[in-house]
Design a protein around this motif. Sequence first.
Motif, PDB file in Angstrom:
ATOM      1  N   ASN A  13       0.834  -1.195   0.000  1.00  0.00           N
ATOM      2  CA  ASN A  13       0.000   0.000   0.000  1.00  0.00           C
ATOM      3  C   ASN A  13       0.869   1.246   0.000  1.00  0.00           C
ATOM      4  O   ASN A  13       2.064   1.195   0.290  1.00  0.00           O
ATOM      5  CB  ASN A  13      -0.924   0.016   1.221  1.00  0.00           C
ATOM      6  CG  ASN A  13      -2.344   0.431   0.867  1.00  0.00           C
ATOM      7  OD1 ASN A  13      -2.558   1.064  -0.167  1.00  0.00           O
ATOM      8  ND2 ASN A  13      -3.307   0.088   1.700  1.00  0.00           N
ATOM      9  N   TYR A  15       0.862   5.473   1.363  1.00  0.00           N
ATOM     10  CA  TYR A  15       0.278   6.328   2.394  1.00  0.00           C
ATOM     11  C   TYR A  15       0.829   7.746   2.245  1.00  0.00           C
ATOM     12  O   TYR A  15       2.024   7.931   1.995  1.00  0.00           O
ATOM     13  CB  TYR A  15       0.630   5.815   3.799  1.00  0.00           C
ATOM     14  CG  TYR A  15       0.363   4.350   4.004  1.00  0.00           C
ATOM     15  CD1 TYR A  15      -0.775   3.901   4.657  1.00  0.00           C
ATOM     16  CD2 TYR A  15       1.263   3.396   3.528  1.00  0.00           C
ATOM     17  CE1 TYR A  15      -1.019   2.548   4.834  1.00  0.00           C
ATOM     18  CE2 TYR A  15       1.030   2.043   3.697  1.00  0.00           C
ATOM     19  CZ  TYR A  15      -0.111   1.626   4.344  1.00  0.00           C
ATOM     20  OH  TYR A  15      -0.341   0.287   4.511  1.00  0.00           O
ATOM     21  N   VAL A  17       1.800  10.552   4.514  1.00  0.00           N
ATOM     22  CA  VAL A  17       2.109  10.572   5.947  1.00  0.00           C
ATOM     23  C   VAL A  17       2.716  11.915   6.320  1.00  0.00           C
ATOM     24  O   VAL A  17       3.630  12.408   5.642  1.00  0.00           O
ATOM     25  CB  VAL A  17       3.091   9.435   6.307  1.00  0.00           C
ATOM     26  CG1 VAL A  17       3.437   9.472   7.790  1.00  0.00           C
ATOM     27  CG2 VAL A  17       2.493   8.084   5.934  1.00  0.00           C
ATOM     28  N   VAL A 145      -3.436   5.304  -2.594  1.00  0.00           N
ATOM     29  CA  VAL A 145      -2.811   6.083  -1.528  1.00  0.00           C
ATOM     30  C   VAL A 145      -3.806   6.324  -0.392  1.00  0.00           C
ATOM     31  O   VAL A 145      -4.906   6.849  -0.605  1.00  0.00           O
ATOM     32  CB  VAL A 145      -2.288   7.425  -2.066  1.00  0.00           C
ATOM     33  CG1 VAL A 145      -1.669   8.241  -0.939  1.00  0.00           C
ATOM     34  CG2 VAL A 145      -1.265   7.185  -3.174  1.00  0.00           C
ATOM     35  N   VAL A 146      -3.404   5.939   0.829  1.00  0.00           N
ATOM     36  CA  VAL A 146      -4.211   6.187   2.024  1.00  0.00           C
ATOM     37  C   VAL A 146      -3.923   7.609   2.495  1.00  0.00           C
ATOM     38  O   VAL A 146      -2.767   7.959   2.744  1.00  0.00           O
ATOM     39  CB  VAL A 146      -3.872   5.178   3.136  1.00  0.00           C
ATOM     40  CG1 VAL A 146      -4.674   5.471   4.398  1.00  0.00           C
ATOM     41  CG2 VAL A 146      -4.121   3.753   2.650  1.00  0.00           C
ATOM     42  N   PRO A 148      -3.698  11.124   4.866  1.00  0.00           N
ATOM     43  CA  PRO A 148      -3.407  11.334   6.292  1.00  0.00           C
ATOM     44  C   PRO A 148      -4.693  11.229   7.099  1.00  0.00           C
ATOM     45  O   PRO A 148      -5.710  11.832   6.739  1.00  0.00           O
ATOM     46  CB  PRO A 148      -2.836  12.758   6.330  1.00  0.00           C
ATOM     47  CG  PRO A 148      -2.340  13.020   4.947  1.00  0.00           C
ATOM     48  CD  PRO A 148      -3.273  12.274   4.039  1.00  0.00           C
ATOM     49  N   ASP A 253       1.086  -1.408   8.599  1.00  0.00           N
ATOM     50  CA  ASP A 253      -0.106  -0.789   8.019  1.00  0.00           C
ATOM     51  C   ASP A 253      -0.944  -0.132   9.112  1.00  0.00           C
ATOM     52  O   ASP A 253      -1.388   1.016   8.967  1.00  0.00           O
ATOM     53  CB  ASP A 253      -0.930  -1.850   7.287  1.00  0.00           C
ATOM     54  CG  ASP A 253      -2.256  -1.307   6.783  1.00  0.00           C
ATOM     55  OD1 ASP A 253      -2.250  -0.502   5.834  1.00  0.00           O
ATOM     56  OD2 ASP A 253      -3.302  -1.680   7.353  1.00  0.00           O
ATOM     57  N   LEU A 256       0.833   3.063  10.313  1.00  0.00           N
ATOM     58  CA  LEU A 256       0.756   4.189   9.380  1.00  0.00           C
ATOM     59  C   LEU A 256      -0.652   4.772   9.326  1.00  0.00           C
ATOM     60  O   LEU A 256      -0.826   5.979   9.137  1.00  0.00           O
ATOM     61  CB  LEU A 256       1.203   3.743   7.990  1.00  0.00           C
ATOM     62  CG  LEU A 256       2.696   3.399   7.857  1.00  0.00           C
ATOM     63  CD1 LEU A 256       2.984   2.779   6.493  1.00  0.00           C
ATOM     64  CD2 LEU A 256       3.563   4.635   8.075  1.00  0.00           C
ATOM     65  N   ARG A 257      -1.673   3.934   9.497  1.00  0.00           N
ATOM     66  CA  ARG A 257      -3.054   4.427   9.523  1.00  0.00           C
ATOM     67  C   ARG A 257      -3.370   5.174  10.816  1.00  0.00           C
ATOM     68  O   ARG A 257      -4.312   5.970  10.860  1.00  0.00           O
ATOM     69  CB  ARG A 257      -4.031   3.261   9.357  1.00  0.00           C
ATOM     70  CG  ARG A 257      -4.002   2.609   7.978  1.00  0.00           C
ATOM     71  CD  ARG A 257      -4.943   1.417   7.907  1.00  0.00           C
ATOM     72  NE  ARG A 257      -4.855   0.734   6.632  1.00  0.00           N
ATOM     73  CZ  ARG A 257      -5.547   1.048   5.545  1.00  0.00           C
ATOM     74  NH1 ARG A 257      -6.399   2.066   5.588  1.00  0.00           N
ATOM     75  NH2 ARG A 257      -5.410   0.363   4.428  1.00  0.00           N
TER      76      ARG A 257
END
Length: 416
Positions: A13, A15, A17, A145-146, A148, A253, A256-257
Amino acid sequence: WQWSSDEQFVLFNMYAVRVGDEVQLVALGDGKLPITFDSPDKYHHQIKCEVGGAAAVDAEVKLQYGGGRHERGYMYELPEGIEGYPKKLHPLSLRAAQHTALVVCPLPNKGRDWQQAVAGGVRIFGPAAEAGRGAFELTPDQHQVVPPPPRLPPRRGQPFSLVQCLCPIYNEGVAGFKKRDSRLLLEWLQYHRSLGVTHVHVYKHIYEDPTSERVLAHFQEQGFITVHDWRPKASEDITLHTYQRAKYLAMTDCYLRSRGAADFLVVGDLDELVYTGQKPLSGVLSWCYEQFKSSSLQKFAFSIASRTVLPFLSQQHQAMGSSLLFELMDTAETRCTAPFNCGKYHQGRQKYFLRTAEPELPLIIPWTHAVTRDYVYSDQVHVQVAEAAAHVRHYSGQWFKEGLPADRTVAAPLPA
């Protein structure tokens, strides 16, 4: 799940950040990156990032420490058939416990317009093909992309928010309670919600009996958990054939989430629970926060000891009888008597609360028992929590199968 062009690294994944005053693009994956080790502790690479059509820039690569040495951890490949590792190995490169890596890409304008930049395309690439290895390249989808995360408010009456990362769960008869899995899952989630945990990330590997599905659906509808599909068929069998069902990918994961969203984070397994006696969790987290502030943000991990409880299927437990499995965790060992249960970090099977709210904190790949396997660095950033204030109550099916002698047990009931 996307393989690199040389089929040596799998991207899980991406992210966006917050790191300091910037937003950076972080790629999380597992496998072998094109890295050259100059010494056991130092390595270099030529991996670059192109984002949004801007000129290519140097990426930063973060690896897990392995016993104080990057090379030892990253390059070592586990032999087949050892405990905790599947007998059938992945056909490519995912053979080590410490291949999880982050590729960090700086973004134009410090990432202030990160969505626009990512929409223009992302390319992560290494040097041209070399002998024995093809060219390394990844072109992830912008929709992968997850973003922020927003701040996570604490539970009512709690001063801090706490995210719990539940390592991959699977009902394959592990630890001797296969037939009780749905009860254990229900009690585990309800107990930690009652304790004051704000949210749980659940990584569901093979856990598909109807009762367990209803349990997960119930807590998901209430917003208490997020369920991540960790099944082999969802990952091209990567989670099946990677060390302990790709637990380090799952842990990272979750981290980072949660970074920048939650005040604290804790990682655990389904056979472990956080125990604070009859005192509220808020008191322990308040103490951790005071240690964090007084150290000028240098101490951001707070170790908690592990206490082994009786096996659920021991003769003592069968004689006790119980309506709740967790009532069987009311009796614990009086002192550390099990192997790897008396020292610190891995030698004590410790877990830890991790401060995650501030973007100034270093970006890490969390390890099971400390922020890193490097004990020297861990000593610099960890503080030990008094065992009476909090510890991990750890079920252990492989020890004390016939129960514990009476002089080694103590009544330590969980909060009602």
